[in-house]
Design a protein around this motif. Structure first.
Motif, PDB file in Angstrom:
ATOM      1  N   HIS B 274       2.043  -9.459   7.910  1.00  0.00           N
ATOM      2  CA  HIS B 274       1.327  -8.314   8.460  1.00  0.00           C
ATOM      3  C   HIS B 274       0.323  -8.750   9.526  1.00  0.00           C
ATOM      4  O   HIS B 274       0.361  -8.244  10.638  1.00  0.00           O
ATOM      5  CB  HIS B 274       0.681  -7.385   7.447  1.00  0.00           C
ATOM      6  CG  HIS B 274       0.151  -6.204   8.192  1.00  0.00           C
ATOM      7  ND1 HIS B 274       0.922  -5.134   8.504  1.00  0.00           N
ATOM      8  CD2 HIS B 274      -1.010  -6.031   8.858  1.00  0.00           C
ATOM      9  CE1 HIS B 274       0.245  -4.337   9.305  1.00  0.00           C
ATOM     10  NE2 HIS B 274      -0.934  -4.855   9.527  1.00  0.00           N
ATOM     11  N   HIS B 323       1.117  -2.903   1.907  1.00  0.00           N
ATOM     12  CA  HIS B 323       1.834  -1.687   2.277  1.00  0.00           C
ATOM     13  C   HIS B 323       3.315  -1.943   2.527  1.00  0.00           C
ATOM     14  O   HIS B 323       4.078  -1.016   2.671  1.00  0.00           O
ATOM     15  CB  HIS B 323       1.166  -0.973   3.467  1.00  0.00           C
ATOM     16  CG  HIS B 323       1.161  -1.743   4.744  1.00  0.00           C
ATOM     17  ND1 HIS B 323       0.168  -1.623   5.669  1.00  0.00           N
ATOM     18  CD2 HIS B 323       2.009  -2.647   5.251  1.00  0.00           C
ATOM     19  CE1 HIS B 323       0.415  -2.419   6.688  1.00  0.00           C
ATOM     20  NE2 HIS B 323       1.541  -3.043   6.457  1.00  0.00           N
ATOM     21  N   HIS B 324       3.704  -3.207   2.562  1.00  0.00           N
ATOM     22  CA  HIS B 324       5.136  -3.497   2.694  1.00  0.00           C
ATOM     23  C   HIS B 324       5.823  -3.465   1.349  1.00  0.00           C
ATOM     24  O   HIS B 324       7.027  -3.646   1.260  1.00  0.00           O
ATOM     25  CB  HIS B 324       5.332  -4.865   3.338  1.00  0.00           C
ATOM     26  CG  HIS B 324       4.819  -4.914   4.745  1.00  0.00           C
ATOM     27  ND1 HIS B 324       5.616  -4.605   5.812  1.00  0.00           N
ATOM     28  CD2 HIS B 324       3.591  -5.173   5.236  1.00  0.00           C
ATOM     29  CE1 HIS B 324       4.887  -4.705   6.918  1.00  0.00           C
ATOM     30  NE2 HIS B 324       3.660  -5.030   6.597  1.00  0.00           N
TER      31      HIS B 324
HETATM   32 CU   LIG Z   1       2.222  -4.567   7.670  1.00  0.00          CU
END
Ligand SMILES: [Cu+2]
Ligand SMILES: [Cu+2]
Lengths: 414, 485
Positions: B274, B323-324
């Motif tokens: 990220h 969030h992945h």
């Molecule tokens: Cu991300």
């Protein structure tokens, strides 16, 4: 052009669907759709503001002469606080809406009906509480259903767009997903080859057959669902159109198991090579191995029925034990589905499966499909099961030299 | 600390005669491949990155061509689907690790950073050349992996699939994935060294009078990027080494079959990957600030806000990786925190957009090629950023996760953002790099073509997420869902 307009109108006509979202058919979907639409409106508005201002400035303040003068504006604190504040408030609102909807996903109804899901390369298998299994999911309408999911090999995901639910299947863990289906699914239509049901996708890349890893959810009324469950729990019996129950030959039952366990995502019956060897004429052929747990083991056309049976059994229960030449040991063990004591339900399933694999070759002799023989009302046990064969042997002792399970079983129960 | 003073013999230290410049100063291939001059290293990066971009583009063409036909236009049966899977794996890996991450810092950063700062060279010129050769070695290993077996793990190398899959094309053993993973490991170190070099340069080689808040915004962006490179990339490196260890020694780390945990891999991977999207986008944002101010003939609006928002992005960006993994069924508490922070990281990006617009206000706007690309960036990045808010919203993400919506969002940010910024920067500094002016008309035509082509390719993917769900065309659905990994 007509193609474009028809497909567009098709998209829009798809009951309940919008341009951006598929139709919704579960209790969880409504909340997601509200959030999605709210985001869509607000984000579209901001997009317009950004691109609008940009276009306006480009036109209004375009360079007119080579030495245009411009004012010195370095910052404007109130403005900067304002345009930090507004997005901040908005994202907090979005966050709460999303959080609110997410809580619904994580709080299943306590009375939910639990169905087990097993993911494998490359199919889903569903296990119902009454022992029935299937490769497409059947659920009752307006009833909370909880899926208890695990993967037998690599990561997979279970995604039902019309329900707005998605969750990963992780090897070594159990994940859960719940929903209440609120709409009937389309019925299958054999004429147009439409399988019916709502589509389900694996969304987690899982290897060569990933794009084939799909299935359907059929949403049924409770009585139909219960009838379906009974049917699934007893694959050995079938009702004919007249409503009379009869036994199904093992080769056919085995085919059902092969389908519901996803064997066909790797094995073909037409001779073509897939991820695994074809089953066509496998029985009583010459098999070579790249790796083998028994030194000096060979398997030939002339080997006995028993040796072949044992090999096929092992290939399904413990696939890496003997790896066929030219293939990688990608097949996972199906022991959890098929390994059991002789005579048990699981063992009978395995025998049926093996009978089917044998039947995909010219060396197989099918038992006579004597309607009498397969009449369920005449005999309590399946004529091809271990018990059925014992019974048959007692009634008709075999003539000398006639052994083996592939011989037509004598009639029983008369 | 001896290396802090740049090696004069190879940089600008030698007396310069009229008409002599960095391109003509040394001749012959050796004067390039052993150069310690940041400008030459930058040019070598530029050539390499653009070649990798071309290669990744070819892979993308194969992907799209295959999908013309629902049953597959190039690879038509399961025995060959593998090649399709290799194509999207390589497209992803090449574009991310060989183009987006090293692109702007390696090529443009190297070239202009010391010049903008007023330093003679970067702090460690030898290390700089070392980074470049690590980059080349990583790329060569990736090519080796393609030749010996091919890699079809997906660019994320998710376990346990990446632990078990492999093919041996040449009979040299099944090591393609190891080669690929080790290649990415080397690329990671190339990135770390570049970041370190830039950080030290900006701390130690600022000439008197060049205070932090006098630095051009491109340098602030590179500074924020470098911090992420140095702090996040080692995690990727370790993870990839563990993956290799797991494959070769069969120790249980990520593969449940050996007693490992696949979710652990995802945590490690996204803890790097990220922040890595900010490694990719921040330098492009820096270019935006330069280009828009120049071609609007205005002082940049809100200099401090822009500079500090880069740093804010770098810091908050470290805390959103979860969030992945929303559909993994992680604890609701965790999911909530990650969602909230994901929303928070949208704010500094929004601030930058407002600042750029305010810079154009009452300016004297000249739509030269770099400015055209910058306007393309604004348009596309607005879509990419706003669709990111959809994905950060928990309940909506459950529906959109791993669908084409994410693919579209990602390309709008990474191509619409990073590549548009990169192209703006290449045109902007082209005269400085080559000593020649590009053709303005051709430049603008190129920009318009890129803009239109990009939208035609990627906008429909937002709607794909919806049409993929139509039961009436399972074949198309399947082939469209297939690349969503
Ligand atoms: Cu991300
Ligand atoms: Cu899959």
């Amino acid at each position: 052009m007509t193609a474009v307009t028809t497909s567009l109108s098709q998209i829009l006509a798809d009951g309940g669907a919008t341009f951006w979202l598929p139709r919704n058919a579960s209790n969880l979907a409504g909340n997601v759709d509200i959030a999605f639409n709210l985001l869509l409106y607000i984000c579209t508005f901001f997009f317009m503001v950004i691109v609008g201002a940009m276009t306006f400035f480009i036109i209004k303040y375009r360079r007119k002469t080579a030495n245009d003068e411009t004012p010195l504006i370095t910052h404007n604190t109130p403005l900067e606080i304002l345009w930090t504040g507004i997005p901040l408030v908005l994202v907090v609102v979005f966050f709460f809406i999303g959080f609110n909807g997410y809580m619904d996903y994580d709080t299943p109804a306590s009375n939910a009906y639990v169905i087990g899901v097993e993911g494998r390369q490359w199919n889903f298998a569903f296990n119902y509480p009454n022992g029935g299994t299937s490769s497409e999911l059947y659920v009752p309408i307006n009833t909370p259903v909880k899926l208890s999911m695990e993967s037998k090999d690599v990561l997979h995901a279970f995604y039902v767009p019309v329900f707005r639910v998605q969750r990963n299947l992780i090897p070594g863990r159990t994940t859960e997903l719940w929903f209440i289906a609120t709409k009937h699914s389309p019925l299958p239509n054999p004429k147009t080859n439409d399988p019916g049901g709502f589509p389900v996708f694996c969304t987690q890349y899982c290897g060569d057959g990933h794009s084939k890893m799909t299935t359907r959810i059929h949403v049924l009324d409770m009585p139909e669902f219960e009838a379906k469950l009974r049917e699934l729990a007893n694959p050995f019996k079938e009702k004919d159109p007249a409503g009379k129950e009869h036994w199904v030959p093992y080769a056919k039952v085995g085919q059902k198991f092969a389908t519901s366990n996803g064997c066909f995502s790797c094995h073909s019956t037409d001779g073509s090579k897939g991820t695994g060897p074809t089953w066509k004429d496998l029985y009583k052929s010459e098999v070579e191995f790249d790796a083998c747990n028994v030194p000096g083991y060979t398997l030939k056309k002339t080997d006995s029925d028993e040796k072949w049976d044992a090999y096929l059994r092992e290939s399904i229960i413990d696939p890496p034990a003997k790896v066929v030449h030219g293939f990688t040991p990608q097949m996972q063990s199906f022991a959890s589905v098929f390994a059991g004591d002789p005579g048990s339900q699981k063992d009978e399933k395995l025998r049926a499966l093996i009978t089917y694999i044998k039947s995909v070759g010219s060396d197989y002799k099918a038992p006579e499909e004597n309607p009498e023989l397969y009449d369920a009302s005449k005999t309590k046990v399946h004529p091809e099961s271990v018990a059925g064969q014992e019974e048959a042997k007692k009634l008709h002792p075999p003539e000398s030299g006639e052994t083996g399970t592939t011989q037509p079983a004598p009639e029983t129960g008369k | 600390m001896t290396t802090i003073t740049p090696d004069l013999a190879h940089s600008g230290g030698v007396p310069v005669s009229a008409g002599d410049n960095y391109l003509t100063h040394g001749r012959g291939i050796a004067s390039w491949i052993f150069t310690l001059d940041h400008k030459r290293i930058g040019v070598m990066y530029l050539v390499s990155v653009l070649s990798a971009f071309f290669l990744g583009g070819i892979f993308a063409m194969v992907i799209r061509t295959q999908l013309i036909n629902p049953n597959g236009a190039i690879f038509t049966d399961q025995a060959h689907f593998r090649y399709y899977n290799e194509m999207f794996t390589l497209h992803g890996a090449v574009m991310i690790f060989l183009v987006l991450i090293p692109g702007i810092p390696g090529a443009l950063g190297n070239f202009v950073l010391p010049i903008m700062l007023g330093a003679k060279d970067v702090a460690f010129p030898r290390l700089n050349l070392g980074s470049y050769y690590l980059y080349v070695s990583g790329a060569l290993l990736a090519i080796l992996a393609i030749v010996v077996g091919g890699v079809e793990t997906g660019w994320t190398f998710y376990t346990p699939y990446s632990v078990t899959t492999d093919v041996d094309k040449l009979g040299l053993g099944k090591h393609a994935v190891e080669f690929m993973v080790f290649g990415v490991f080397l690329l990671g170190f190339s990135s770390i060294f570049t970041g370190m070099n830039f950080i030290v340069t900006m701390h130690k080689l600022r000439p008197p009078g060049m205070t932090w808040f006098r630095m051009p915004l491109f340098l602030w962006a590179i500074y924020a990027t470098s911090i992420i490179q140095v702090l996040a990339t080692p995690v990727l490196g370790i993870t990839l080494l563990l993956l290799i260890a797991e494959r070769t020694l069969k120790v249980g780390i990520f593969n449940p079959a050996y007693g490992g945990d696949p979710v652990l891999f995802q945590h490690f991977f996204w803890f790097y990957s990220h922040p890595a999207v900010y490694i990719m986008i921040l330098p492009a944002m820096g270019i935006m600030s330069e280009v828009i101010a120049t071609f609007s003939r205005k002082h940049i609006f809100g200099y401090k806000f822009i500079a500090l928002s880069s740093i804010a992005i770098a810091i908050i960006g470290f805390l959103v990786w979860g969030h992945h993994m929303f559909p993994n069924g992680q604890s609701t508490m965790l999911a909530t925190i990650f969602s909230f922070l994901t929303m928070a990281v949208a704010i500094p990006s929004a601030i930058k957009v407002w600042n750029w617009l305010a810079t154009m206000y009452r300016g004297s706007i000249d739509l030269k090629t770099p400015m055209c690309y910058a306007m393309g960036f604004l348009f596309l990045f607005a879509i990419g950023g706003l669709t990111g808010v959809f994905l950060g919203t928990l309940s909506v993400d459950v529906h959109l996760h791993d669908t084409y919506f994410v693919v579209a969002h990602f390309h709008y940010v990474m191509f619409g953002g990073t590549m548009m910024g990169f192209l703006a920067g290449i045109h902007y500094w082209w005269p400085k790099i080559t000593g020649k002016m590009y053709n303005e008309t051709l430049g603008r035509i190129g920009c318009v073509l890129v803009f239109i082509g990009f939208n035609l390719t990627f906008f429909p993917q937002f709607i794909r997420a919806r049409t993929a769900c139509r039961g009436v065309m399972p074949r198309t659905c399947r082939s469209f869902i297939r690349i969503t990994s």
